[in-house]
Design a protein around this motif. Sequence first.
Motif, short mmCIF file in Angstrom:
data_model
loop_
_atom_site.label_atom_id
_atom_site.label_comp_id
_atom_site.label_asym_id
_atom_site.label_seq_id
_atom_site.Cartn_x
_atom_site.Cartn_y
_atom_site.Cartn_z
N ALA A 3 0.85 -1.19 0.00
CA ALA A 3 0.00 0.00 0.00
C ALA A 3 0.88 1.24 0.00
O ALA A 3 2.05 1.19 0.40
CB ALA A 3 -0.92 0.01 1.21
N PRO A 23 -6.78 -5.24 5.10
CA PRO A 23 -8.04 -4.80 5.72
C PRO A 23 -9.00 -5.96 5.88
O PRO A 23 -8.94 -6.95 5.14
CB PRO A 23 -8.56 -3.77 4.72
CG PRO A 23 -7.98 -4.19 3.41
CD PRO A 23 -6.64 -4.77 3.71
N THR A 58 -8.56 5.93 6.18
CA THR A 58 -7.17 5.53 6.31
C THR A 58 -6.27 6.54 5.62
O THR A 58 -6.71 7.28 4.73
CB THR A 58 -6.95 4.14 5.70
OG1 THR A 58 -5.56 3.84 5.71
CG2 THR A 58 -7.44 4.08 4.27
N GLY A 92 -7.71 4.67 0.57
CA GLY A 92 -7.33 3.27 0.59
C GLY A 92 -7.13 2.59 -0.74
O GLY A 92 -6.89 1.38 -0.79
N VAL A 98 -8.85 -3.39 -0.38
CA VAL A 98 -9.52 -2.32 0.35
C VAL A 98 -10.89 -2.83 0.79
O VAL A 98 -11.55 -3.59 0.08
CB VAL A 98 -9.67 -1.05 -0.51
CG1 VAL A 98 -10.61 -1.27 -1.69
CG2 VAL A 98 -10.12 0.14 0.33
#
Length: 324
Positions: A3, A23, A58, A92, A98
């Motif tokens: 990420a 996640p 996030t 995200g 996600v």
Amino acid sequence: MRAVRFHTAGGPDTLAVEEHNDPVPGPGQVLVDITGAGLNRADALQRRGRYNLPAGATDIFGLEVSGTVGALGTGSTRFVLGDPVVALLASGGYAEKVAVDEGHVLAAPEGMGLLEAAGVPEVAATLVSNICMAGRFEHGETVLIHGASGGIGSFGIQLVKALGGRVAVTASTDVKLAHARELGADILINYTTDDFAEKMSAAGGADIILDTVAGPYLGRNLHALNPFGRIVTVGMQGGRTGDLDFAMLMKKKATIIGTLLRDRSSAQKTAIMSETQRLVWPLLASGSIRPTIDRVFPLSQVAAAHHYFDSHAHIGKVLLDCRT
């Protein structure tokens, strides 16, 4: 998962791909295994430290993705594992996975590749929510879009034409205006050489103006507007303040609307995505409109993607390929 986050506000080289916990979808959520993510102006502002994230978002970048359903949260019933989808996010998207509310997820549009589809949800939802819903667009009206060559401009030209409107655009170069003409724009204005307000007035005026500049454009936008027209401001590239002639505002019975998409409530986003699917998905399926994809970068080259995005050389969407 991989990420993209940043630790210091600044230029594109502050971005880095890092390992991050996967996640987990909560109740009513869908986990998307991401194929592609779209770059947006808000991403560049966030990178520079000039965009406050909505509550609960996030710090991973990215507002729109395409991919496949990898897991379902409790009570999620709209999709099954493996479904190709697109999603509108608060954040995200620059990642491999996600979790997102299922109301913000739509089946991927038919007739296009899944990576290409990553360039659809943010621009389509922005245009539908601002031109059609807030702007109350009606068949035959003229829409002025500031910025002909970006993702919103390229998609917006096609959408307004498909819905039966007339489109005016502004851009900084004749090359970008030529692209707008190919997409169907009726009125082409080079804002570096022409006064867009005068050109619009001579061409019959605008009923709706989609404004990304704000500040110095306020007075000229109002001058370019027809009676009962609507100015919908979705960006502030020119500054936060401007002078308003209230006499002209009242004479034209005009409406000025300021709006953001990213910090809307979950219910509002669900309504916007539903209307976007109703209006836009049949046009995508028929080939009447297509996202303009300029360039695709692998996720590992996110800094290069942002350098290119910041250059303003792109015409259409810049995407990240988030697959391993």
